[in-house]
Design a protein around this motif. Structure first.
Motif, short mmCIF file in Angstrom:
data_model
loop_
_atom_site.label_atom_id
_atom_site.label_comp_id
_atom_site.label_asym_id
_atom_site.label_seq_id
_atom_site.Cartn_x
_atom_site.Cartn_y
_atom_site.Cartn_z
N SER A 46 0.53 -1.75 -0.14
CA SER A 46 -0.26 0.00 -0.21
C SER A 46 0.96 1.69 -0.15
CB SER A 46 -1.13 0.15 1.65
OG SER A 46 0.12 -0.14 2.32
N LEU A 47 1.98 0.86 0.09
CA LEU A 47 3.24 2.16 0.15
C LEU A 47 3.57 2.53 -0.92
CD1 LEU A 47 6.04 0.96 2.14
CD2 LEU A 47 3.64 2.40 3.37
N SER A 48 2.66 2.81 -2.58
CA SER A 48 2.37 2.69 -3.52
C SER A 48 1.62 4.01 -3.83
CB SER A 48 1.71 2.08 -4.70
OG SER A 48 0.27 1.04 -4.44
N VAL B 15 16.01 7.83 -5.65
CA VAL B 15 15.12 6.81 -6.82
C VAL B 15 14.17 5.97 -6.25
CG1 VAL B 15 15.96 4.92 -8.46
CG2 VAL B 15 17.72 6.28 -7.00
N ARG B 16 13.29 6.38 -7.55
CA ARG B 16 12.14 5.86 -7.55
C ARG B 16 11.84 4.27 -7.89
NH1 ARG B 16 9.30 8.71 -3.27
NH2 ARG B 16 8.95 10.45 -4.03
N ALA B 17 10.65 3.48 -7.54
CA ALA B 17 11.34 1.65 -7.30
C ALA B 17 9.62 1.82 -9.26
CB ALA B 17 9.79 0.75 -6.57
N ARG B 18 10.00 0.45 -9.84
CA ARG B 18 9.56 0.60 -11.02
C ARG B 18 7.76 0.14 -10.72
NH1 ARG B 18 11.93 -4.37 -13.24
NH2 ARG B 18 11.94 -4.46 -10.88
N SER C 68 12.84 -6.29 -5.13
CA SER C 68 11.59 -5.12 -5.03
C SER C 68 11.53 -4.88 -4.60
CB SER C 68 9.90 -5.72 -5.63
OG SER C 68 10.62 -6.82 -7.55
N LEU C 69 11.22 -5.51 -2.85
CA LEU C 69 10.53 -5.07 -1.45
C LEU C 69 11.63 -3.74 -1.61
CD1 LEU C 69 9.48 -4.72 0.98
CD2 LEU C 69 11.32 -6.70 1.66
N ALA C 70 13.52 -4.02 -1.66
CA ALA C 70 14.35 -3.15 -1.20
C ALA C 70 14.05 -1.71 -2.51
CB ALA C 70 15.63 -3.66 -1.80
N ALA C 71 13.86 -2.41 -3.53
CA ALA C 71 13.82 -1.27 -4.49
C ALA C 71 12.55 -0.33 -3.76
CB ALA C 71 12.72 -1.27 -5.97
N VAL C 72 11.26 -0.93 -3.33
CA VAL C 72 10.51 0.06 -2.62
C VAL C 72 10.88 0.95 -1.48
CG1 VAL C 72 7.94 0.26 -1.37
CG2 VAL C 72 8.33 -1.27 -3.89
N LYS D 46 10.81 8.51 1.55
CA LYS D 46 9.94 7.77 2.38
C LYS D 46 9.92 6.67 2.65
CE LYS D 46 7.19 12.56 1.35
NZ LYS D 46 5.98 13.14 1.02
N GLY D 47 11.25 5.66 2.11
CA GLY D 47 11.21 4.07 2.56
C GLY D 47 10.48 4.14 3.87
#
Length: 316
Positions: free
Chosen positions: A73-75, A222-225, A246-250, A255-256
């Motif tokens: 939901s962080l998206s 840097v933003r995730a894909r 993917s978790l690392a990218a997010v 604001k991770g």
């Protein structure tokens, strides 16, 4: 014991240990298609167990699944792109003065008189560039931007990239022939130390090695894909190495760390923390480690990924 021996003999090692963790939990959140121990002699038992353990759901408890849904939901509020993006938020420029002189500038000033500067900021990284809109400065040479510049970023540059920040004075029609004069420039290095945080930085603008020509306040990340969010949303059917990446990218987004704090159980979040800054530093360091380990897992099977991720989680 006989059943465990049968499973150990017929299952890949990573599947076996997934199943062991699943069975050892005090509360089982889901059973593989309703099968029970009494049905171990069913012809389809091993087939169903293999299908169930092929995904990552077997590693998730009820709390784990809720936490993962929280991360997905962080998206909300994150502007994911089809490819990874470098985002530089230009906040404010202060004290800018003395644009680069070109032949004819003195005559133009005599004819039209003094004018306020009309600055804009151009951001360049690895050959890609983008600019803000134009602002008008105050008498002190300051202007507020609050504008985000986005650049597509190759995944090989995620760990470290050099960003050139240049401030120009927009000259209107004159720029068609001679371009806009440079006020000053600075270089920003985005590294793993920026992962998971959103720190405002102040850079001094210089020109040709001369003294400071003002400052620019900005923050970068840097933003995730979009694919990273899709993988997390369908984690049950993804490999552990893909989930880790993917978790690392997010979580490496600006604001991770805030996202990790928000994903805490409500009871723990309500209790608060005596030293919130120390907790943030700890989480930020963990996000950096997660990113490093996840990149090393590319193409690994679940057994190798499980070993690395378990070690990383124990160190958290």
């Amino acid at each position: 014991r006989r059943m465990l021996g049968m499973l150990r003999a017929n299952l890949p090692k990573s599947y076996f240990w997934k199943g062991a963790r699943f069975l050892l939990r005090k509360q089982v959140s889901v059973a593989p298609q309703g099968l029970s121990f009494e049905q171990t002699h069913s012809p389809r038992f091993l087939e169903v167990v293999m299908d169930f353990l092929a995904g990552s759901l077997a590693l998730c408890s009820v709390d784990d699944e809720a936490a993962l849904e929280g991360v997905v939901s962080l998206s909300e509020g994150f502007s994911a792109g089809e490819h990874g993006q470098l985002e530089v938020e230009i906040l404010t420029i202060r004290g800018i003065r003395d644009p680069e002189y070109r032949v004819g500038d003195l005559t133009a000033r005599l004819l039209r008189g003094p004018r306020p500067l009309s600055p804009y900021v151009k951001v360049t990284c690895s050959g890609a560039s983008s600019s803000t809109s134009i602002r008008t400065t105050s008498k002190s040479g300051s202007a507020k931007f609050d504008e985000i510049v986005k650049l597509r970023l190759d995944s090989t540059l995620f760990d470290r990239c050099h960003v050139d920040v240049c401030v120009f004075d927009a000259c209107g029609p004159q720029s068609v022939l001679r371009g806009d004069p440079l006020i000053g420039q600075a270089t920003l290095e985005v590294t793993k130390n920026h992962f998971g945080t959103s720190t405002i930085q102040t850079l001094q603008l210089t020109r040709g090695g001369e003294k400071c020509h003002g400052t620019v306040e900005l923050r970068a990340g840097v933003r995730a894909r979009q694919d990273d969010y899709r993988i997390l949303a369908s984690a049950r059917s993804q490999s552990l190495s893909e989930i880790a990446a993917s978790l690392a990218a997010v979580l490496s987004q600006p604001k991770g760390v805030d996202a990790l704090l928000r994903s805490r159980p409500s009871l723990l979040a309500a209790a608060g923390c005596a030293d919130d800054s120390a907790l943030r530093r700890t989480l930020q360091a963990w996000v950096v480690r997660l990113s490093t380990e996840a990149r090393g897992l590319a193409g690994s099977d679940d057994e190798a990924a499980l070993d690395v991720m378990a070690r990383l989680l124990r160190s958290a």
